[in-house]
Write an enzyme that holds these catalytic residues in place. Structure first.
Site, PDB file in Angstrom:
ATOM      1  N   CYS A 116      53.044  53.633  22.631  1.00 22.60           N
ATOM      2  CA  CYS A 116      54.490  53.596  22.847  1.00 22.60           C
ATOM      3  C   CYS A 116      55.010  52.160  22.773  1.00 22.60           C
ATOM      4  CB  CYS A 116      54.826  54.215  24.207  1.00 22.60           C
ATOM      5  SG  CYS A 116      56.595  54.353  24.546  1.00 22.60           S
ATOM      6  N   CYS A 117      54.283  51.227  23.394  1.00 18.86           N
ATOM      7  CA  CYS A 117      54.703  49.826  23.368  1.00 18.86           C
ATOM      8  C   CYS A 117      54.696  49.259  21.954  1.00 18.86           C
ATOM      9  CB  CYS A 117      53.794  48.984  24.269  1.00 18.86           C
ATOM     10  SG  CYS A 117      54.157  49.138  26.033  1.00 18.86           S
ATOM     11  N   CYS A 205      59.862  48.814  31.263  1.00 23.31           N
ATOM     12  CA  CYS A 205      60.544  50.082  31.044  1.00 23.31           C
ATOM     13  C   CYS A 205      60.537  50.912  32.328  1.00 23.31           C
ATOM     14  CB  CYS A 205      59.862  50.854  29.920  1.00 23.31           C
ATOM     15  SG  CYS A 205      60.047  50.099  28.289  1.00 23.31           S
ATOM     16  N   CYS A 208      57.454  53.038  33.352  1.00 22.57           N
ATOM     17  CA  CYS A 208      56.202  52.293  33.493  1.00 22.57           C
ATOM     18  C   CYS A 208      56.283  51.179  34.530  1.00 22.57           C
ATOM     19  CB  CYS A 208      55.800  51.694  32.143  1.00 22.57           C
ATOM     20  SG  CYS A 208      55.669  52.915  30.824  1.00 22.57           S
ATOM     21  N   CYS A 233      51.348  44.611  27.085  1.00 27.16           N
ATOM     22  CA  CYS A 233      52.024  45.598  26.248  1.00 27.16           C
ATOM     23  C   CYS A 233      51.830  45.329  24.759  1.00 27.16           C
ATOM     24  CB  CYS A 233      53.506  45.627  26.568  1.00 27.16           C
ATOM     25  SG  CYS A 233      54.330  44.042  26.298  1.00 27.16           S
TER      26      CYS A 233
END
Length: 247
Positions: A116-117, A205, A208, A233
């Site tokens: 995702c990062c 985020c 997270c 990340c």
């Protein structure tokens, strides 16, 4: 201005015990095409110092699409407080849509945060850094025992440089502690994210990031379901490689 690898190593040694302001001055005076990466408390300290050197300093921030509402409002607070142009960089919509379509909105809890990062942070950062010759970050050595203890105040970026394009990375607060950062913020009335008053120390985020308890390390509030050695990340993934090479 072109700086060789040997120059970078020499400057890193020379400036290791210099003040953040001196390191920022060197960065702004040496490289025309340079910008500050802004997201948190350390970065706004850099902005506060930099605008006193160059009021037109370039600043950019990554909008992952998953930030806290408080963080979005904070970006505007900083933009208005310092009268700066803030370049907000977003991920490619099609890439986000593909990830969400195939894996849902919270796949990182099962698969780890890196995929995702990569889509929401690393790819947009790579796109932004491709337009720059250098960047200034708020990394500190004591932020992460697993990944940041060896960072120099000046380096050739280990993640985003290439054979054809060298990117310089300045970490003026590398030798500062969290206490020094917050002493500067209080003493100079620097605006900060209101989430800090709610126990959030390291803010990323929303899914997270969580508040930490007293005496917990700040990075325990980030990706808490993963091992400490993995808590990068990708923006500073070169730290992990550098630490492994030093073993």
């Amino acid at each position: 201005m072109s700086i060789s690898i040997l120059d970078v190593q020499r400057l890193a040694t020379t400036y290791d015990d210099r003040s953040p302001e001196e390191i920022i001055s060197l960065a702004l005076e040496t490289i025309d095409n340079i910008a500050i990466s802004f997201s948190g408390a350390e970065d706004v300290v850099l902005i506060d110092m930099a605008v006193q050197i160059n009021p037109h300093v370039k600043v950019f921030s990554l909008d992952t699409g998953r930030l806290h509402p408080e963080t979005y409002r904070y970006l505007e607070t900083v933009r208005n407080h310092y009268g700066i142009e803030l370049d907000v960089v977003s991920p490619v919509g099609a890439d986000v849509e593909k990830l969400v379509r195939e894996k849902g909105l919270y796949s990182f809890y099962q698969d780890g945060h890196k995929e995702c990062c990569t889509v929401r942070k690393v790819a947009p950062l790579r796109r932004k850094l491709a337009t720059l010759s250098g960047w200034i970050t708020g990394q500190r050595k004591d932020q992460s025992v697993g990944t940041r203890t060896e960072i120099p105040v000046i380096q050739e970026d280990p993640s985003f440089s290439s054979d054809d394009s060298k990117l310089l990375k300045f970490n003026p607060l590398a030798n500062w502690t969290s206490a020094q950062v917050w002493e500067y913020i209080r003493s100079n009335e620097v605006p900060y994210n209101p989430l800090h008053a709610q126990g959030f120390v390291s803010i990323g985020c929303e899914p997270c990031t969580r508040a930490v308890l007293p005496n917990q390390h700040e990075r325990e509030g980030r990706w808490w379901w993963e091992d400490a050695a993995d808590k990068e990340c990708g923006l500073h993934a070169g730290n992990v490689a550098a630490k492994a090479a030093a073993r």
